[in-house]
Design a protein around this motif. Structure first.
Motif, PDB file in Angstrom:
ATOM      1  N   ALA A 902     -34.233 125.566   4.983  1.00 21.25           N
ATOM      2  CA  ALA A 902     -34.962 124.656   4.097  1.00 21.25           C
ATOM      3  C   ALA A 902     -34.001 123.762   3.329  1.00 21.25           C
ATOM      4  CB  ALA A 902     -35.828 125.459   3.127  1.00 21.25           C
ATOM      5  N   ILE A 903     -32.929 124.338   2.839  1.00 19.29           N
ATOM      6  CA  ILE A 903     -31.940 123.549   2.092  1.00 19.29           C
ATOM      7  C   ILE A 903     -31.317 122.486   2.994  1.00 19.29           C
ATOM      8  CG2 ILE A 903     -29.697 123.683   0.945  1.00 19.29           C
ATOM      9  CD1 ILE A 903     -30.629 126.499  -0.042  1.00 19.29           C
ATOM     10  N   ALA A 904     -31.039 122.856   4.244  1.00 26.71           N
ATOM     11  CA  ALA A 904     -30.486 121.879   5.182  1.00 26.71           C
ATOM     12  C   ALA A 904     -31.465 120.728   5.396  1.00 26.71           C
ATOM     13  CB  ALA A 904     -30.166 122.561   6.507  1.00 26.71           C
ATOM     14  N   LEU A 905     -32.753 121.032   5.523  1.00 27.78           N
ATOM     15  CA  LEU A 905     -33.755 119.969   5.669  1.00 27.78           C
ATOM     16  C   LEU A 905     -33.825 119.096   4.416  1.00 27.78           C
ATOM     17  CD1 LEU A 905     -36.736 121.735   7.470  1.00 27.78           C
ATOM     18  CD2 LEU A 905     -35.450 119.776   8.299  1.00 27.78           C
ATOM     19  N   SER A 906     -33.742 119.722   3.245  1.00 25.92           N
ATOM     20  CA  SER A 906     -33.789 118.938   2.010  1.00 25.92           C
ATOM     21  C   SER A 906     -32.607 117.980   1.933  1.00 25.92           C
ATOM     22  CB  SER A 906     -33.805 119.865   0.789  1.00 25.92           C
ATOM     23  OG  SER A 906     -32.532 120.460   0.577  1.00 25.92           O
ATOM     24  N   ASP A 907     -31.474 118.401   2.444  1.00 20.97           N
ATOM     25  CA  ASP A 907     -30.318 117.503   2.474  1.00 20.97           C
ATOM     26  C   ASP A 907     -30.576 116.326   3.405  1.00 20.97           C
ATOM     27  OD1 ASP A 907     -28.991 119.148   0.735  1.00 20.97           O
ATOM     28  OD2 ASP A 907     -27.787 120.144   2.277  1.00 20.97           O
ATOM     29  N   GLY A 908     -31.218 116.605   4.541  1.00 19.81           N
ATOM     30  CA  GLY A 908     -31.484 115.544   5.508  1.00 19.81           C
ATOM     31  C   GLY A 908     -32.399 114.469   4.970  1.00 19.81           C
ATOM     32  N   ILE A 909     -33.343 114.846   4.081  1.00 21.48           N
ATOM     33  CA  ILE A 909     -34.252 113.853   3.503  1.00 21.48           C
ATOM     34  C   ILE A 909     -33.834 113.463   2.091  1.00 21.48           C
ATOM     35  CG2 ILE A 909     -36.199 114.556   4.934  1.00 21.48           C
ATOM     36  CD1 ILE A 909     -37.275 116.192   2.628  1.00 21.48           C
TER      37      ILE A 909
END
Length: 998
Positions: A902-909
């Motif tokens: 989830a944290i990786a996805l938050s970084d992507g957006i």
């Protein structure tokens, strides 16, 4: 401090070793240290660490490795070294390359090469000895797999090249015993390397060990023939070391040697400020060193002005010692203002350079070629064929003699040579950002560039990596020593393609480009010109067909022809790129040669194609959303149609940057309707993934265009989309302003549908900013209107938000009722993306009410629905809730993996709120598992993020972090967190209050 990747990954600080953990943790560090300061994409990291496993399946483990390495680096005194690259799915390790043994090795070798070129072999041997002594063991020892092996092979090639250069320098100063000592350990590993064998034989023979040299030469030949099934090109010791004057008057095949022959030295002068190109030089070394039957040939291609000739000449000067019998050079004039050199003429020049008197040069081309090959039969000669037009021009000039090397440069991909004859081709790319700045500094002077770093960087970007452009700008600045660089930036940017003060025509980029452009046939030339109207990052054949008004297959053939001449570059298998300087040149030619009405018609076709293709994608991805109004008829273009969501999504992702560019181009050229319709078509699915910066800019342009177009429905829709983007960016104040402006306009028109949409969106802002009761009142009014109008989609959206409101007010039964009613409607409409959103909110509600098992099952259902299409924000929310449910069930490894994903996805957006929420779950999980140190790290990071944000929607995350802080309080880490938490809480509270008052 020193990092080691020439062996098992290691770090020493203050004279003592620092523990780097398990192999995977060391491997991650090794991948990043191989490219210090550069963004390394996550998919590349995963490939090195886990091979072919899907990236998403490894994100959780990767984030845990990142976290551990950050702790190690922080303890070593590098607290912020390992960072995620903003706007990219990549990580970067910001450390000085000088601290990494491998990069220190490369720098020492580069300095040694310069010393060798300058004839300072004493200094070269010292630098190289230091460099090769840095090698401890197998490089990148903690990495496995094909990609890592490729990196390792490249490193070993550099290691061998350094040893060969060291041997050459020791030989030049007569230290043959040192050559033998250094090379002996390498003979078993590189047992068929001809360059190594040649140095070994030379050193033995010169040391008086002639019998050993002869035996080694015989053994080497047998081994080489057995393993590679071809003949080596090294000479026997006696022949190799005897000077040519002592060989007699004939070559090995019995042909006569020209009397008084002196080896030709035809290479143009090397430049003193040659910059960069390390990778291409290494590749060129490797290609030429590779065993080959007969002579060795390599083709070097690249776009005009990229520095092909300079690169090859520089490489040739570095390797003159390998060609004691001379270097031949020919400018074949393949693209110059004069006719190309014929093969017969070129052979005549070469024969004269090789000592054949002019009156004895054979008259015919075949006779000249035969004589040329006879003369080279017993020689090691380098032939550089520069600026070649096509394969037919170069083929007769390729020698058959072993020991000779031919390097060809051309703007054209010489396909019949490289494909039919198996000749290797290398492409010279534009200079990297760092090398651009370095070259400018060398041309202008380090003092001026150091004093004006900003303007220097601007000029470096103007050049787009073309050395010719950098030199043109640098010379202009050097000619005006009293002017500042900043004063000349605008002028140089405007004049870059035409330098009228320069007397040398071939120093103008426009002239250089024209040599290639003028060779195009009429259809290809027209497409090239019109490509100047396309401002996107790349172009597909279908888009090019729309621009040209033709069929995609015809456009693809023309694009392939342009790519062959390096006027465009291949981007992916089905896309092409136009270099920015070439685009400017193409636009200039279009301005000169295309009538204004033709340019406008071409741009209109292109905009129609993008708009209608995007509309077709929206019909597949968001079938319940109404299309933008007043679309053009597809009379002159054939827009793309999509077979399913996956195909449509792929197209949208590939065209995202191009669609943004089309919006700006439409607005700049008076196509105002296109300028607001394209953002309206793509808003829904572009809002689901990636950073929203580009979407925000599109809608800002769109709003001005809709106002200029006086299209009121377009204005209302654009205001809602603009507000929605601000809302996604958590900028609630600007979101409210946009929704209020749309609502005012909708009320003036008396349009009930737009009134409901604007009111609903405005209520969402009130909900997020803490005014829940006001939001509920608006939701209920709008829900009544939607029910009266039969708007099922609107009803579901409002019921979902009412569920959010009731959950905030702790009315859990009412929240569940609203969510389930919304879900039923969304299931009836088969709105899978909206179903996933509602399932996540129901799961969060179940988790809050003590049902973690049910919450986890609902999250799995939501993820399954989400797999049908990309929606990074929703997926991030689902993973955070799922991680929390796993934590509540005591499944800590699963919780950590999902939270990290989830944290990786938050970084992507680029969503800091979601990142803080993920970090809070991560910290809570570490704390529950007894890992207080990691709990402290992640809690501290989350508090630091919240301290920079505003909004009452952050209160639940902050409260959770304060509870974690309280649990850690008895220990010293907790005391440190307490003060940070207090600052964060105070900061958040005051900002929220100020915002709430607004």
């Amino acid at each position: 401090m020193e990092f080691v990747i020439l062996g098992q990954t290691a770090l020493s600080a203050g004279g003592r070793a620092v523990s780097l953990g398990a192999a995977k943790q060391r491997g991650l560090l090794a991948v990043l240290l191989y490219r210090p300061g550069s963004a390394v994409p996550v998919d590349v990291i995963v490939d090195h660490l886990w091979g072919n496993r899907p990236v998403d399946a490894c994100r959780g483990s990767l984030h845990a490795l990142v976290s551990r390495n950050r702790s190690v680096l922080r303890a070593a005194g590098l607290p912020n070294a390992l960072a995620r690259t903003p706007g990219a799915d990549a990580y970067r390790l910001d450390v000085d390359p000088e601290l990494v043994d491998y990069h220190r090795f490369c720098r020492l070798v580069d300095r040694a090469r310069r010393s060798t070129d300058e004839g300072d072999h004493e200094r070269s041997t010292k630098l190289l000895s230091t460099a090769v002594d840095l090698w401890r063991d197998e490089p990148l020892a903690d990495l496995r797999g094909a990609s890592s092996e490729h990196m390792r092979r490249t490193m070993k090639e550099k290691f061998l090249a350094a040893h060969l250069l060291l041997a050459a320098s020791h030989t030049r100063i007569g230290r043959y015993d040192e050559v033998i000592r250094r090379l002996e350990p390498l003979l078993l590993t590189y047992d068929v390397d001809q360059a190594l064998a040649r140095h070994w034989i030379t050193a033995l023979y010169a040391s008086g060990r002639e019998d050993e040299a002869r035996r080694f030469s015989i053994d080497f030949r047998h081994r080489f023939r057995r393993k590679l099934r071809t003949e080596p090109t090294i000479d026997l010791p006696s022949l190799h070391l005897r000077p040519r004057s002592a060989r007699g008057g004939t070559t090995r095949n019995g042909s006569e040697d020209p009397a008084g022959f002196r080896p030709p030295q035809q290479l143009p002068a090397d430049i003193s400020d040659f910059t960069g190109r390390r990778d291409v030089l290494v590749e060129l070394d490797a290609v030429v060193r590779a065993p080959a039957a007969g002579s060795q040939v390599v083709v070097v291609t690249g776009m005009p002005g990229v520095g092909k000739t300079t690169l090859v000449v520089h490489w040739a000067h570095r390797h003159r010692d390998r060609f004691p019998d001379g270097q031949l050079y020919l400018d074949a004039d393949g693209y110059g203002p004069t006719p190309p050199v014929t093969p017969e003429d070129a052979l005549g020049r070469f024969l004269r350079a090789l000592g054949v008197p002019a009156d004895r040069v054979p008259p015919g081309g075949e006779q000249r070629r035969e004589r040329f090959n006879q003369l080279l039969a017993d020689r090691r000669v380098l032939i550089v064929l520069d600026n070649v037009r096509n394969s037919d021009q170069v083929r007769p000039l390729l020698p058959t003699a072993e020991g000779c090397v031919t390097v060809v440069t051309s703007r054209t991909r010489l396909i019949s040579l490289t494909v039919r004859q198996g000749i290797r081709s290398l492409v010279v790319p534009p200079l990297s950002d760092e090398d651009r700045r370095t070259l400018l500094s060398r041309v202008i002077g380090t003092v001026r560039t150091r004093d004006e770093p900003g303007p220097t960087e601007t000029l470096a970007q103007f050049s787009d990596g073309l050395p010719l452009a950098l030199r043109i700008m640098g010379e202009q600045i050097t000619a005006r020593p009293r002017a500042s660089i900043a004063e000349m930036v605008d002028e140089l940017g405007a004049r870059l393609l035409d330098s009228p003060d320069d007397d040398e025509d071939d120093a103008k980029l426009s002239t250089v480009f024209a040599w290639s452009y003028n060779e195009l046939d009429s259809p290809a030339a027209r497409l090239f010109r019109l490509l100047g109207l396309h401002l996107g990052r790349n172009i597909s054949p279908a888009a090019a067909a729309a621009l040209l008004g033709t069929e995609p297959r015809h456009a693809e053939r023309l694009l392939d022809g342009l790519a062959k001449r390096h006027l465009v570059n291949y981007d992916t298998a089905s896309r092409y790129q136009l270099h920015d300087l070439l685009r400017r040149y193409a636009a200039h030619r279009a301005q000169q040669e295309e009538p204004a009405q033709c340019r406008r018609a071409a741009l209109c076709r292109l905009l129609d194609w993008y708009l209608l293709s995007a509309t077709n994608a929206a019909r597949v991805l968001t079938p319940h959303r109404r299309p933008v109004p007043d679309l053009p008829e597809p009379d002159a273009v054939e827009p793309l149609r999509f077979g399913g969501p996956a195909e449509a999504q792929r197209w949208c992702e590939a065209e995202r940057a191009n669609l943004a560019a089309m919006v700006r181009s439409a607005a700049d050229n008076g196509f105002h309707r296109h300028a607001w319709q394209i953002p309206g078509a793509v808003h829904e699915f572009f809002g689901r993934y990636g950073r929203q910066d580009d979407v925000l800019v599109m809608h800002q342009i769109a709003l001005e265009a809709a106002e200029t177009d006086t299209h009121q429905i377009g204005q209302i829709g654009t205001l809602n989309n603009l507000g929605g983007t601000y809302f996604a960016l958590h900028d609630y104040h600007r979101a409210a302003s946009a929704f209020e402006a749309g609502l005012r306009l909708a009320r003036r028109l008396g349009a009930s549908g737009p009134i409901n949409v604007c009111s609903h969106n405005l209520a969402n802002v009130y909900l997020k900013s803490g005014d829940v009761h006001k939001a509920v009142g608006i939701f209920k009014r709008v829900l009544t209107g939607c029910r009266e109008g039969g708007d099922l989609l609107g009803q579901a959206a409002i019921l979902h938000r009412l569920g959010d409101a009731h959950q905030q007010l702790r009315r859990y039964d009412q929240a569940a009722l609203c969510y389930r009613e919304a879900l039923a409607i969304r299931e009836r409409l088969a709105a899978w993306r909206d179903q996933a959103v509602t399932h996540e909110r129901l799961a969060a509600l179940q988790l809050r009410t003590g049902e973690p098992e049910a919450a986890l099952r609902r999250c799995e259902l939501a993820l399954a629905l989400q797999d049908r299409g990309r929606d990074d924000a929703t997926r991030c929310d689902i993973l955070i809730t799922a991680a929390d449910a796993e934590r509540a069930l005591g499944r800590y490894p699963a919780a950590l993996e999902r939270a990290c994903s989830a944290i990786a996805l938050s970084d992507g957006i680029a969503d800091s709120r979601r990142r803080a929420a993920g970090l809070a779950v991560l910290a809570d999980t570490f704390l529950a598992g007894g890992d207080r140190s990691d709990a402290y790290d992640h809690c501290l990071e989350a508090l630091a993020i919240i301290g920079e944000l505003t909004g009452s929607d952050l209160d639940p995350v902050l409260n959770r972090l304060l509870k974690i802080e309280s649990a850690l309080a008895p220990g010293p880490p907790g005391q440190r967190i307490a003060s940070t938490a207090l600052r964060a809480a105070t900061s958040t509270g005051s900002q929220t209050g100020a915002y709430g008052g607004a």
